[in-house]
Design a protein around this motif. Structure first.
Motif, short mmCIF file in Angstrom:
data_model
loop_
_atom_site.label_atom_id
_atom_site.label_comp_id
_atom_site.label_asym_id
_atom_site.label_seq_id
_atom_site.Cartn_x
_atom_site.Cartn_y
_atom_site.Cartn_z
N MET A 1 -5.41 0.40 -9.18
CA MET A 1 -6.11 0.49 -8.26
C MET A 1 -7.12 -0.47 -7.91
N VAL A 2 -7.49 -1.37 -8.94
CA VAL A 2 -8.40 -2.29 -8.77
C VAL A 2 -7.77 -3.51 -8.13
N GLN A 3 -6.72 -3.73 -8.32
CA GLN A 3 -5.88 -4.74 -7.66
C GLN A 3 -5.54 -4.43 -6.24
N LEU A 4 -5.30 -3.20 -6.14
CA LEU A 4 -5.01 -2.59 -4.72
C LEU A 4 -6.27 -2.67 -3.75
N GLY A 5 -7.42 -2.41 -4.51
CA GLY A 5 -8.60 -2.34 -3.49
C GLY A 5 -9.11 -3.74 -3.32
N ASP A 6 -8.74 -4.73 -4.10
CA ASP A 6 -9.21 -5.92 -3.99
C ASP A 6 -8.10 -6.73 -2.83
N PHE A 7 -6.93 -6.20 -2.89
CA PHE A 7 -5.82 -6.49 -1.84
C PHE A 7 -6.40 -6.02 -0.28
N ILE A 8 -6.86 -4.76 -0.37
CA ILE A 8 -7.32 -4.34 0.89
C ILE A 8 -8.64 -4.83 1.37
N THR B 1 0.79 -1.38 -0.01
CA THR B 1 -0.10 0.09 -0.09
C THR B 1 0.95 1.41 0.01
N VAL B 2 1.96 1.39 0.83
CA VAL B 2 2.87 2.56 0.76
C VAL B 2 3.52 2.76 -0.37
N ASN C 1 -5.05 9.46 -8.81
CA ASN C 1 -5.60 9.33 -7.53
C ASN C 1 -4.56 9.28 -6.51
N ALA C 2 -4.50 10.44 -5.80
CA ALA C 2 -3.62 10.19 -4.64
C ALA C 2 -4.12 10.78 -3.47
N HIS C 3 -5.40 10.48 -3.21
CA HIS C 3 -6.10 10.81 -2.05
C HIS C 3 -5.72 9.62 -1.05
N PRO C 4 -5.04 9.77 -0.04
CA PRO C 4 -4.66 8.83 0.92
C PRO C 4 -5.78 7.63 1.50
N ASP C 5 -7.25 8.19 1.41
CA ASP C 5 -8.16 7.08 1.77
C ASP C 5 -8.40 6.08 1.05
N HIS C 6 -7.89 5.82 -0.13
CA HIS C 6 -7.79 4.89 -1.00
C HIS C 6 -6.77 3.83 -0.98
N TYR C 7 -5.84 3.98 0.16
CA TYR C 7 -4.75 3.14 0.15
C TYR C 7 -4.48 2.34 1.22
N PHE C 8 -5.29 2.50 2.38
CA PHE C 8 -4.56 1.84 3.46
C PHE C 8 -5.67 1.03 4.18
N LEU C 9 -5.05 0.02 4.81
CA LEU C 9 -6.08 -1.20 5.18
C LEU C 9 -6.95 -0.54 6.50
N GLU C 10 -6.30 -0.10 7.25
CA GLU C 10 -6.75 0.57 8.39
C GLU C 10 -7.74 1.61 8.16
N THR C 11 -7.82 2.52 7.14
CA THR C 11 -8.79 3.44 6.74
C THR C 11 -9.88 2.32 6.04
N TYR C 12 -9.96 1.43 5.54
CA TYR C 12 -10.75 0.59 5.12
C TYR C 12 -11.51 -0.09 6.28
N ILE C 13 -10.95 -0.53 7.20
CA ILE C 13 -11.56 -1.29 8.15
C ILE C 13 -12.19 -0.63 9.02
N THR C 14 -11.48 1.10 8.98
CA THR C 14 -12.30 1.97 10.05
C THR C 14 -13.85 2.28 9.25
N ALA C 15 -13.70 2.52 8.08
CA ALA C 15 -14.82 2.66 7.26
C ALA C 15 -15.98 1.72 7.51
N LYS C 16 -15.59 0.59 7.75
CA LYS C 16 -16.34 -0.77 8.08
C LYS C 16 -16.85 -0.83 9.40
N HIS C 17 -16.23 0.06 10.25
CA HIS C 17 -16.59 -0.13 11.80
C HIS C 17 -15.97 -1.28 12.26
#
Ligand SMILES: Cc1cc2nc3c(=O)[nH]c(=O)nc-3n(C[C@H](O)[C@H](O)[C@H](O)COP(=O)(O)OP(=O)(O)OC[C@H]3O[C@@H](n4cnc5c(N)ncnc54)[C@H](O)[C@@H]3O)c2cc1C
Length: 507
Positions: free
Chosen positions: A478-485, A110-111, A128-144
């Motif tokens: 980004m599709v591969q990254l999104g799938d990984f996260i 991700t980094v 697309n350089a907004h950090p919210d698309h890149y990190f596992l913790e951002t993803y799990i936080t959005a999912k509560h």
């Protein structure tokens, strides 16, 4: 101070806030043979705020051998994956970003992906350089979801906590006392020095004296021993950081408990929202040079939808800066007594833990003498200054222009050389992370954190008008990254479920 064995030493900790009781626990674990006494006043309260942490609080609990299932239920504690920043930027698409704690998945995928996109965006490409698309913790936080993965997920994520600071102090007091720390209740009325100018004893309000070989000043903003009796010099950060006051009030908690602190920029500062299991802690950190406490309270009430409510607000003043020497003669200061940087990234307890860990190491290495005092002071000053620079950057590059406060912050020239260089390397483009490492600019915060802040605010050059003719940048899939996260995220359970488990398990 001469070389002495630890058995001969008596340590007196003055102050029973979170810093004092953290010190008591660490000393009791590391130096079980020492006589450790903690003095606290029943007339002077603790500051009673400070309810969010970084991962350092976990390091502290690990070091003193206390399980989450034991302390979290006692302190109404929740998990924290990071901090959401809302309305710090007025640039469309950048009114929110999440600052996640580090995760082991960062280095794998991700980094590097985030930095590729940043490099392209800094060259004016439409990446697309907004950090919210890149990190596992951002993803799990959005999912509560909470930060503890199932056992079959082999990568760790760092996390912090939210907790009731009063309850945490009480809990740590019990633990320290059970480990042999002696608690004395009394108020210091005088500090007595010996002929060498070192601390000798303190006089209490009942006219008794408490003597010790070594003193730990945890007396809060007063800093009775280090700044008071030893007159250690203080460096104010007032010119770098304008905020000097806060107003605090709780709101009820119900439903989903977010695994994040929320920091929302308001007209003259920012408001925190910290979820505990029993309530939200809220506060508005502002500059009293721009608005009055009454105006700040009204704005916080409005922000929280409490204009009609009679919930009581607490008003606090903050002294922002640090001492020049955290350890001088036979005294080390920890917590607010050594300094404070405003709580935007909830770093105070981390700095207390860093101070205590470094002190224990240096004191032991020097044979319980002052041999490593200078090295220690340099290390702790660098930590404070590193945190200050990161916090200052939030204000310096802010993208709001709605009040004089935000305009003055953006125009402020009181930034350190280090911060000026970091901002320079950001604007220069190229390999930001490499430039920070090569120029020795990585201190308290990793390049990922700096990039989250700067990219999260949308601090980018205009897009190129000739993009279709420009050389194609190297961009992550980004599709591969999104799938990984997403697939990593399947290993994390709901925060509420995790809390139910922790809070119900008998200690
Ligand atoms: C608005 C605000 C928000 C904050 N948010 C965060 C956060 O999110 N995360 C974080 O990590 N930190 C935060 N902090 C900092 C955090 O509150 C403190 O670092 C932490 O509570 C430790 O405080 P302390 O123990 O140093 O001081 P205090 O809690 O003030 O304790 C001082 C102690 O000294 C004793 N004392 C004082 N005078 C005497 C005397 N004459 N005789 C005997 N005893 C005396 C008092 O009785 C008390 O026990 C925040 C601070 C502020 C102001």
């Amino acid at each position: 101070m001469a070389n002495e064995t630890k058995k001969s030493q008596k340590i007196l900790i003055v102050g029973g806030g979170t810093a004092g009781w953290m010190a008591a626990n660490l000393f009791a674990v590391h130096w079980p043979d020492m006589e450790i006494c903690l003095l606290e006043s029943s007339d002077i309260g603790i500051i009673g705020v400070g309810e969010g942490s970084t991962p350092h609080l976990k390091f502290f609990f690990d070091e003193v051998g206390i399980e989450e299932s034991e302390w979290m239920p006692r302190c109404n504690a929740t998990y924290k994956n990071g901090i959401s920043f809302v309305d710090w930027s007025a640039i469309p698409g950048f009114n929110h970003y999440f600052h996640p704690f580090p995760a082991q998945t960062d280095d794998i995928f991700t980094v590097p992906a985030f930095f590729s996109s940043i490099n392209a965006r800094m060259q004016g490409h439409n990446a697309n350089a907004h950090p919210d698309h890149y990190f596992l913790e951002t993803y799990i936080t959005a999912k509560h979801c909470g930060p503890i993965p199932t056992e079959n997920f082999p990568f760790g994520v760092a996390y912090g906590y939210h907790f009731d600071s009063g309850l945490l102090g009480q809990y740590l007091a019990e633990k320290a006392i059970s480990r042999g720390v002696k608690r004395v209740i009394g108020t210091v009325t005088e500090v007595i020095l010996n002929p060498r100018g070192e601390l000798a004893s303190v006089r209490l309000d009942d006219d008794s004296f408490l003597a010790a070989d070594f003193f730990v000043d945890c007396s809060g903003f007063k800093s009775l021993l280090l700044q008071g009796a030893l007159k250690t010099r203080y460096t104010s950060f007032k010119e770098n950081l304008f905020n000097n006051a806060a107003v605090v009030m709780p709101t009820p908690m119900y439903g989903i408990i977010p695994p994040e602190t929320k920091s929302t920029a308001l007209s003259h500062g920012w408001a925190w929202k910290i979820p505990l299991t029993t309530r939200y802690g809220n506060g508005y950190v502002y500059s009293a040079d721009y608005i009055t406490p009454e105006q700040a309270e009204m704005e916080l009430r409005q922000h929280l939808g409490l204009l009609e409510s009679d919930v009581t607000a607490r008003h606090l003043q903050m002294k922002v800066g640090r001492v020049e020497k955290h350890w001088e003669k036979n005294c080390v200061a920890v917590g607010l007594a050594q300094g404070f940087i405003e709580p935007l990234e909830a770093t105070a307890l981390a700095l207390s833990f860093n101070t205590l860990s470094a002190f224990i190491k240096c004191y032991e290495k020097g044979g319980y003498s002052n041999q490593f005092e200078d090295a220690f002071n340099n290390e702790i000053n660098a930590r404070f200054d590193g945190v200050r620079d990161y916090i200052v950057c939030h204000y310096k590059v802010n993208q709001r222009r709605d009040t004089p406060y935000w305009k003055d912050n953006a125009a402020n020239t009181h930034v350190s050389e280090t911060l000026a260089q970091i901002i320079h390397f950001w604007h220069r483009g190229g390999d930001f992370a490499k430039n920070l490492y090569m120029n020795n600019l990585v201190g308290s915060y990793q390049p990922k954190s700096w990039a989250c802040l700067l990219a999260g605010y949308g601090v980018f050059p205009p897009l190129r008008s000739d993009e279709h003719n420009a050389p194609a940048p190297s961009l992550p899939d980004m599709v591969q990254l999104g799938d990984f996260i997403r697939r990593c995220g399947l290993n994390f359970s709901a925060h509420n479920q995790l809390l139910d488990h922790i809070h119900r398990r008998p200690a």
